[in-house]
Scaffold this motif. Structure first.
Motif, mmCIF file in Angstrom:
data_model
loop_
_atom_site.group_PDB
_atom_site.id
_atom_site.type_symbol
_atom_site.label_atom_id
_atom_site.label_comp_id
_atom_site.label_asym_id
_atom_site.label_seq_id
_atom_site.Cartn_x
_atom_site.Cartn_y
_atom_site.Cartn_z
ATOM 1 N N ASN A 129 65.636 -12.233 98.463
ATOM 2 C CA ASN A 129 64.738 -12.609 99.560
ATOM 3 C C ASN A 129 65.026 -11.841 100.836
ATOM 4 O O ASN A 129 64.118 -11.570 101.632
ATOM 5 C CB ASN A 129 64.847 -14.114 99.827
ATOM 6 N N THR A 130 66.293 -11.480 101.052
ATOM 7 C CA THR A 130 66.648 -10.739 102.266
ATOM 8 C C THR A 130 65.948 -9.388 102.326
ATOM 9 O O THR A 130 65.703 -8.857 103.408
ATOM 10 C CB THR A 130 68.170 -10.525 102.345
ATOM 11 N N TYR A 131 65.619 -8.832 101.172
ATOM 12 C CA TYR A 131 64.924 -7.543 101.107
ATOM 13 C C TYR A 131 63.557 -7.636 101.781
ATOM 14 O O TYR A 131 63.098 -6.683 102.412
ATOM 15 C CB TYR A 131 64.775 -7.128 99.649
ATOM 16 N N PHE A 132 62.904 -8.782 101.648
ATOM 17 C CA PHE A 132 61.561 -8.958 102.192
ATOM 18 C C PHE A 132 61.557 -9.623 103.571
ATOM 19 O O PHE A 132 60.508 -9.827 104.162
ATOM 20 C CB PHE A 132 60.711 -9.786 101.224
ATOM 21 N N ASN A 133 62.732 -9.986 104.062
ATOM 22 C CA ASN A 133 62.824 -10.624 105.380
ATOM 23 C C ASN A 133 63.765 -9.852 106.294
ATOM 24 O O ASN A 133 64.421 -10.425 107.160
ATOM 25 C CB ASN A 133 63.329 -12.061 105.231
ATOM 26 N N ALA A 134 63.822 -8.553 106.100
ATOM 27 C CA ALA A 134 64.749 -7.720 106.863
ATOM 28 C C ALA A 134 64.412 -7.740 108.351
ATOM 29 O O ALA A 134 63.239 -7.748 108.747
ATOM 30 C CB ALA A 134 64.714 -6.287 106.342
ATOM 31 N N ASP A 135 65.456 -7.758 109.158
ATOM 32 C CA ASP A 135 65.308 -7.685 110.605
ATOM 33 C C ASP A 135 64.997 -6.246 110.989
ATOM 34 O O ASP A 135 65.790 -5.348 110.730
ATOM 35 C CB ASP A 135 66.611 -8.142 111.267
ATOM 36 N N ARG A 136 63.831 -5.994 111.601
ATOM 37 C CA ARG A 136 63.438 -4.639 111.974
ATOM 38 C C ARG A 136 63.419 -4.451 113.483
ATOM 39 O O ARG A 136 62.502 -3.854 114.038
ATOM 40 C CB ARG A 136 62.073 -4.304 111.371
ATOM 41 N N ASP A 137 64.448 -4.938 114.157
ATOM 42 C CA ASP A 137 64.536 -4.762 115.606
ATOM 43 C C ASP A 137 64.526 -3.292 115.989
ATOM 44 O O ASP A 137 63.977 -2.912 117.018
ATOM 45 C CB ASP A 137 65.805 -5.422 116.147
ATOM 46 N N ASP A 138 65.152 -2.445 115.154
ATOM 47 C CA ASP A 138 65.201 -1.020 115.442
ATOM 48 C C ASP A 138 63.804 -0.414 115.494
ATOM 49 O O ASP A 138 63.446 0.302 116.440
ATOM 50 C CB ASP A 138 66.070 -0.292 114.413
ATOM 51 N N PHE A 139 62.984 -0.733 114.510
ATOM 52 C CA PHE A 139 61.619 -0.195 114.453
ATOM 53 C C PHE A 139 60.746 -0.825 115.526
ATOM 54 O O PHE A 139 59.876 -0.170 116.094
ATOM 55 C CB PHE A 139 61.035 -0.433 113.068
ATOM 56 N N LEU A 140 60.984 -2.095 115.815
ATOM 57 C CA LEU A 140 60.244 -2.785 116.868
ATOM 58 C C LEU A 140 60.496 -2.125 118.221
ATOM 59 O O LEU A 140 59.566 -1.929 119.017
ATOM 60 C CB LEU A 140 60.641 -4.259 116.913
ATOM 61 N N GLN A 141 61.727 -1.757 118.500
ATOM 62 C CA GLN A 141 62.056 -1.071 119.747
ATOM 63 C C GLN A 141 61.365 0.279 119.826
ATOM 64 O O GLN A 141 60.902 0.696 120.892
ATOM 65 C CB GLN A 141 63.569 -0.917 119.867
ATOM 66 N N PHE A 142 61.309 0.969 118.702
ATOM 67 C CA PHE A 142 60.606 2.251 118.665
ATOM 68 C C PHE A 142 59.128 2.065 119.005
ATOM 69 O O PHE A 142 58.566 2.821 119.809
ATOM 70 C CB PHE A 142 60.759 2.872 117.282
ATOM 71 N N LEU A 143 58.487 1.069 118.418
ATOM 72 C CA LEU A 143 57.079 0.814 118.707
ATOM 73 C C LEU A 143 56.876 0.376 120.145
ATOM 74 O O LEU A 143 55.885 0.732 120.783
ATOM 75 C CB LEU A 143 56.542 -0.250 117.741
ATOM 76 N N ASN A 144 57.812 -0.380 120.667
ATOM 77 C CA ASN A 144 57.719 -0.854 122.044
ATOM 78 C C ASN A 144 57.676 0.312 123.030
ATOM 79 O O ASN A 144 57.014 0.241 124.068
ATOM 80 C CB ASN A 144 58.898 -1.772 122.354
ATOM 81 N N SER A 145 58.362 1.377 122.695
ATOM 82 C CA SER A 145 58.393 2.549 123.587
ATOM 83 C C SER A 145 57.072 3.299 123.587
ATOM 84 O O SER A 145 56.855 4.173 124.429
ATOM 85 C CB SER A 145 59.521 3.496 123.162
ATOM 86 N N ALA A 146 56.188 2.984 122.641
ATOM 87 C CA ALA A 146 54.904 3.678 122.529
ATOM 88 C C ALA A 146 53.771 2.921 123.193
ATOM 89 O O ALA A 146 52.631 3.394 123.199
ATOM 90 C CB ALA A 146 54.575 3.921 121.060
ATOM 91 N N GLY A 147 54.037 1.730 123.727
ATOM 92 C CA GLY A 147 53.001 0.955 124.384
ATOM 93 C C GLY A 147 52.482 -0.178 123.520
ATOM 94 O O GLY A 147 53.042 -0.489 122.467
ATOM 95 N N LYS A 148 51.375 -0.779 123.964
ATOM 96 C CA LYS A 148 50.799 -1.913 123.244
ATOM 97 C C LYS A 148 49.639 -1.463 122.366
ATOM 98 O O LYS A 148 48.978 -0.457 122.631
ATOM 99 C CB LYS A 148 50.333 -2.981 124.235
#
Length: 217
Positions: free
Chosen positions: A13-32
């Motif tokens: 189950n952890t495979y499908f519930n991975a924490d993607r804070d790293d990718f979220l931060q990347f998207l945050n730098s690109a705007g909304k």
């Protein structure tokens, strides 16, 4: 997330519930963004975070694993269960300002064709955000060079369900060859290597676990 649902059935189950804070931060730098389509949305964790953080107005998803898709359907606006190749003709791609493929390209039988289809059927302002494991990461390349080992594993860069492998340059070529123009590329490097005294810029391609890319049509 995977090209074959059978290959993902034994994943924890952890495979499908991975924490993607790293990718979220990347998207945050690109705007909304407005409406977002997450291809390989797993259990919907990333899409949920995008909405909660205000980065997306709404998130829909595609997920091939039935159990993960059922979980995602409780968290995202709309979730289609099945393979991306089968579902793309049914999805109104022009409605989305961003398409996400976070660690899903490497699972597809033909990522080139999927990327071409996404470009052809999406809107003129649609962008795509991609994350792929880096084959040149030291824990892959050093055992191969010095010990002749290319050992598949249950997760990570050498996940046994990966059908394709990419480096920084081959990922850029993949996107360019399918009609996408790269705006931004970011190496995802473990924090312990990002000390001021460590030559992480010089060794970037050997330290990078994943590359994050934002591209437009």
């Amino acid at each position: 997330m995977n090209a074959d649902s059978n290959s993902s059935m034994n994943k924890p189950n952890t495979y499908f519930n991975a924490d993607r804070d790293d990718f979220l931060q990347f998207l945050n730098s690109a705007g909304k963004f407005g409406e977002v389509l997450d291809i390989g949305c797993a259990a919907g964790s990333l899409g949920t975070r995008l909405v909660e953080s205000g980065l997306a107005e709404a998130v829909d998803g595609i997920e091939i694993n039935p159990a993960a898709a059922a979980n995602a359907a409780q968290r995202l606006r709309t979730v289609w269960q099945g393979s991306v190749e089968d579902l793309l003709p049914k999805i109104p791609l022009r409605a989305y300002s961003l398409i996400i493929m976070a660690d899903s390209l490497e699972h597809l039988v033909d990522p080139w064709q999927v990327l071409r289809d996404l470009r052809e059927k999406s809107g003129p302002e649609t962008r795509i955000a991609v994350s792929v494991p880096n084959l040149r990461e030291k824990n892959v390349i050093f055992p191969l060079l010095f010990q002749g080992r290319f050992q598949y594993q249950e997760a990570g860069v050498m996940d046994r369900t990966h059908l394709h492998f990419f480096t920084r340059s081959s990922l850029i070529t993949l996107l360019s060859d399918t009609g996408w123009s790269v705006e931004k590329i970011h190496p995802n490097i473990k924090q312990k290597y990002l000390q001021w005294w460590y030559p992480h810029k010089l060794l970037e391609e050997f330290l990078t676990v994943q590359y994050f890319v934002l591209a437009h049509r």
